[in-house]
Motif scaffolding. Structure first.
Motif, short mmCIF file in Angstrom:
data_model
loop_
_atom_site.label_atom_id
_atom_site.label_comp_id
_atom_site.label_asym_id
_atom_site.label_seq_id
_atom_site.Cartn_x
_atom_site.Cartn_y
_atom_site.Cartn_z
N GLU A 103 11.17 4.74 -2.63
CA GLU A 103 10.97 3.30 -2.69
C GLU A 103 11.78 2.69 -3.84
O GLU A 103 12.42 1.64 -3.69
CB GLU A 103 9.49 3.00 -2.86
N GLU A 107 15.02 0.07 -3.46
CA GLU A 107 15.11 -1.24 -4.11
C GLU A 107 16.35 -1.34 -4.98
O GLU A 107 16.97 -2.39 -5.09
CB GLU A 107 13.86 -1.48 -4.94
N SER A 112 18.03 -1.18 3.55
CA SER A 112 16.90 -1.63 4.35
C SER A 112 15.76 -0.62 4.28
O SER A 112 14.62 -1.00 4.03
CB SER A 112 17.34 -1.84 5.80
N ASP A 113 16.05 0.67 4.50
CA ASP A 113 15.05 1.73 4.41
C ASP A 113 15.74 3.02 3.99
O ASP A 113 16.94 3.25 4.29
CB ASP A 113 14.34 1.95 5.76
N ASN A 128 9.31 2.92 2.84
CA ASN A 128 8.35 1.92 3.35
C ASN A 128 6.99 2.55 3.61
O ASN A 128 6.25 2.12 4.50
CB ASN A 128 8.89 1.29 4.63
N TRP A 129 6.63 3.56 2.82
CA TRP A 129 5.37 4.29 3.03
C TRP A 129 4.14 3.36 2.89
O TRP A 129 3.11 3.62 3.49
CB TRP A 129 5.26 5.44 2.03
N SER A 131 4.08 0.09 3.75
CA SER A 131 4.13 -1.07 4.64
C SER A 131 3.15 -0.89 5.80
O SER A 131 2.51 0.16 5.94
CB SER A 131 5.55 -1.26 5.17
N GLU A 132 3.05 -1.94 6.64
CA GLU A 132 2.13 -1.88 7.78
C GLU A 132 2.61 -0.88 8.83
O GLU A 132 1.80 -0.28 9.53
CB GLU A 132 2.00 -3.27 8.41
N ARG A 133 3.93 -0.70 8.96
CA ARG A 133 4.47 0.23 9.96
C ARG A 133 5.41 1.21 9.27
O ARG A 133 6.63 1.11 9.38
CB ARG A 133 5.20 -0.53 11.07
N PRO A 134 4.88 2.18 8.52
CA PRO A 134 5.74 3.13 7.79
C PRO A 134 6.40 4.13 8.74
O PRO A 134 5.92 4.37 9.86
CB PRO A 134 4.75 3.80 6.84
N SER A 164 10.44 -0.14 13.27
CA SER A 164 10.57 -1.50 12.73
C SER A 164 11.09 -2.49 13.75
O SER A 164 10.93 -3.69 13.59
CB SER A 164 11.51 -1.49 11.52
#
Length: 760
Positions: A103, A107, A112-113, A128-129, A131-134, A164
């Motif tokens: 992560e 950043e 993006s990922d 994106n662990w 997030s809502e949809r990892p 995603s």
């Protein structure tokens, strides 16, 4: 000699006009066709060079962005913390540390990922662990970028994310452990910047894959469509790879392709019109575009530019208009040269006629000036008199010879000279012509009122002044007469106003006295009814009082004998008798009080209950049957409860007295509804009315002396009128008197709210 030659040429042109017109239009058509072809080719070449430069610039920006990220997976694959979760995470602490590391890296690099997969394609850590949809737990082994990396090679791929559902370009690199691939590091970036920052409305950017599928476009409606129809096997292969989700991959509606020598194409595309703000309209039109395509090195992608040919069409139109203008100008120039000789000849004749007309016009103007009823004086720039017409000479008593050259101010009274002189000598403050009323000064020094207007005019490029003077002596005399008449009228109006004020005050006093008298009569009528009511109540109270006395005497006797149960029973009976007496007296108290006079929503049922509580004793004593309507709960009117009760008491009392001495005594009341009125009719079985038209007159009565004053029906009539209603009387065809009562109807929901408030 030259004059004759030009004249012969001119007449020869007139004789050959049809053939000359055909020649002129033929040459014009040929020039326009050649101009259109040359202009289109030149403009198309310029557009192609500009479009190619834009395409190269975009490809360069894409290459620079890809170069920034292409080596990042290789760099990340060497990090020692990744081995802690490969091939399978041993504990949650290690997994959490790797997730946070990815992560932080994501950043920092602006991707993006970023995520890590084991050798089986299972995602064990991702940026994106949280997030809502990892991606964690997802298996992407079917992706080509994973298959390339698991074979030990760096991978590249563009597709929609299965988790995603966002477009992205994927870089992958294998993670080695002792020369063996144990995992894959993937960095996903976004190439959609062109869609957000491309601002040229005449230029559209497309990025396609090897199958010519559009996945980046400045036109959202072109997304996931193809530049050419795909064969069924290729379309099935792309769909099964889930590269673009469930998109239908429909080709663009290209109806014509025109190859150019440079390798680009001019295509005709059925396209939807776009409104202001980018919204797509329903209307479809064919448009032409210049299509240039180039491959993006080392990506397997192609970038294309569609440039609208609208500038080419506009340039062609401009060139055609310019050539047409030049051609028409040359033709007109020739016509002008041919006609010039005729114009010169006609100019001389025109100047002669114009000079004569000018002399005639000046003569007419001079005649108008000399015969006008207004005085006209011209002044030079210094305010000196230059000329004056005969009317001005008569007004002031001067002739032109003795006054010209002198200052105009000597023709005005001294108090008016300053204003006129300031207007003439201060041009910077002069906004418009000056119009004032002043006093003129004649040669004999007498003064008379005038209306003066000073305006400017240009004569021989010099500014002069024109003074217009009207004698307003008669108007001033009329104004004075009008002023005197107005003052006399105002004095008379004041006197009349004072008289009206006194009469109005007296009328208000009489109205107040009348209102008090009416209220007193209403209350008197109520008290008269109360007198009759009290006689019945007195009779009814005798029986309970006698019973109370007997029960009290008995209770005293039984108390001495210690028979307490009997004493208690007698006391209970006494309590019941007192309650009965209170109910008998209550209508008397309610009916005696004065009304508030406020208009409110009234239930006819409540009015019936109040009136019957007052009349029940007399009605019961006389054995009179009163039949009321069944729908009283639906009847609501706008009025005053106590006043309506008094009206019904008066009507019931009159009906009761009319049936005195009869065997059958019956009063029938009916009700009917309209949209805005409630109508109640009360009929008795008496002899009827002798004079129905007089029953509402004050002091009119058919009763015996001592039975009434004849005010009940008159007061009831006034009460109903004050409530915006109507009370009328008549006789029933089958006998008996009929009184009809009409009242304003109230809405049911409003009445319900009023009843709720009353109940609360």
């Amino acid at each position: 000699m030259s004059h004759n030659i030009l004249g012969a040429s001119y007449h020869g042109w007139l004789n050959n006009r049809p053939a000359l017109i055909v020649l002129v239009f033929s040459v014009f058509a040929l020039i326009m066709i050649q101009t259109a072809l040359l202009s289109r080719q030149q403009t198309l070449d310029e557009l192609e060079r500009k479009t190619e430069a834009d395409l190269n610039r975009y490809i360069l920006s894409v290459e620079q962005k890809l170069d920034r990220f292409k080596d990042l997976p290789k760099l990340l694959s060497t990090h020692s913390e990744l081995y802690a979760v490969l091939p399978v995470p041993e504990n949650e602490t290690e997994t959490l540390r790797v997730n946070r590391y990815l992560e932080q890296v994501n950043e920092t690099i602006g991707a993006s990922d970023t995520y890590l997969m084991n050798a089986e394609g299972l995602t064990v850590a991702a940026s994106n662990w949280a997030s809502e949809r990892p991606f964690v737990g997802g298996n992407f082994r079917f992706r080509p970028y994973f298959q390339d990396a698991i074979r030990g090679q760096a991978g590249r791929y563009f597709a929609l994310g299965t988790t995603s559902l966002q477009r992205g370009y994927f870089f992958s690199y294998p993670v080695f452990d002792k020369q063996q691939v144990v995992g894959v590091v993937v960095v996903k970036i976004d190439l959609n910047d062109v869609e957000e920052h491309w601002a040229d409305p005449l230029l559209d950017i497309l990025v396609t894959d090897a199958d010519d599928v559009i996945f980046i476009s400045t036109r959202p409606e072109w997304m996931f469509r193809t530049l050419r129809p795909l064969p069924p096997e290729d379309q099935q292969r792309v769909v099964q790879s889930l590269r673009y989700g469930d998109s239908a991959l429909i080709p663009l509606d290209i109806i014509n392709r025109e190859p150019l020598s440079s390798g680009s194409q001019v295509i005709t595309l059925l396209d939807q019109e776009r409104k202001h703000g980018g919204e797509v309209a329903e209307q479809v039109r064919s448009k032409q575009y210049l299509l240039l395509s180039k491959a993006i090195p080392d990506t397997g992608l192609h970038a294309s530019v569609l440039a609208s040919l609208k500038p080419v069409e506009q340039r062609m139109i401009t060139a055609l208009m310019l050539v047409a203008f030049i051609y028409v100008a040359l033709v007109l120039l020739i016509l002008v040269l041919v006609a010039r000789h005729r114009i010169k000849r006609e100019r001389t004749e025109f100047q002669t006629r114009e000079h004569s007309a000018l002399e005639e016009s000046e003569a007419r103007v001079r005649a108008i000036i000399d015969n006008t009823h207004a005085g006209l004086i011209t002044l030079d720039t210094k305010g000196c008199i230059a000329s004056l017409n005969p009317t001005a000479e008569k007004l002031f008593g001067f002739n032109a010879q003795e006054i010209c050259g002198q200052y105009f101010s000597q023709l005005l009274a001294e108090e008016d000279r300053a204003v006129c002189w300031h207007h003439i000598m201060a041009p910077e403050e002069r906004e418009s012509e000056l119009m004032v009323e002043a006093s003129g000064r004649r040669k004999d020094h007498s003064v008379f009122p005038i209306e003066l207007t000073i305006g400017t005019m240009n004569v021989d490029s010099q500014q002069q002044f024109l003074v217009t003077i009207h004698d307003i002596t008669e108007r001033k005399e009329y104004e004075q007469q009008l002023k005197n008449a107005r003052e006399d009228l105002e004095f008379r109006v004041q006197e009349r106003t004072a008289d009206l004020s006194r009469a109005n005050s007296k009328l208000l006093e009489e109205m107040a006295l009348h209102s008090r008298t009416q209220n007193e009569l209403i209350q008197t009528a109520k008290l008269a009814v109360l007198g009759q009511l009290s006689a019945g109540i007195n009779h009814e109270l005798n029986q309970p009082l006698t019973a109370i006395r007997n029960y009290a005497d008995n209770a005293s006797a039984f108390l001495q004998r210690s028979k307490y149960d009997v004493v208690a029973s007698n006391l209970h009976e006494i309590s019941g008798l007192t309650e009965r007496m209170a109910k008998i007296i209550h209508p008397l108290k309610e009916f005696a009080r004065k009304s508030s006079g406020q208009i409110e929503i009234v239930s006819i049922r409540a009015v019936r209950d109040g009136a019957m509580s007052v009349m029940y004793g007399r009605l019961d004593k006389e054995e009179v049957t009163v039949v009321w309507p069944q729908n009283l709960d639906e009847l609501y009117v706008r009025g005053d409860t106590l006043r309506l009760e008094q009206v019904f008491v008066n009507l019931l009392s009159n009906a009761l007295q009319a049936m005195t001495g009869q065997a059958e005594k019956r009063i029938e009341i009916d009700a009917s509804l309209t949209q805005d009125r409630v109508t109640l009719t009360l009929r008795d079985l008496g002899p009827g009315l002798e004079e129905p038209g007089k029953v509402f007159e004050p002091f009119y009565t058919t009763k015996k002396a001592g039975q009434g004053l004849g005010l009940g029906l008159s007061i009831s009539h006034r009460i109903i009128e004050s409530l915006q209603g109507r009370l009328s009387a008549g006789n029933h065809p089958d006998g008996g008197a009929v009184f009809t009562l009409e009242l304003p109807r109230a809405q049911v929901h409003a009445a319900d709210e009023a009843l709720d408030k009353t109940g609360s």
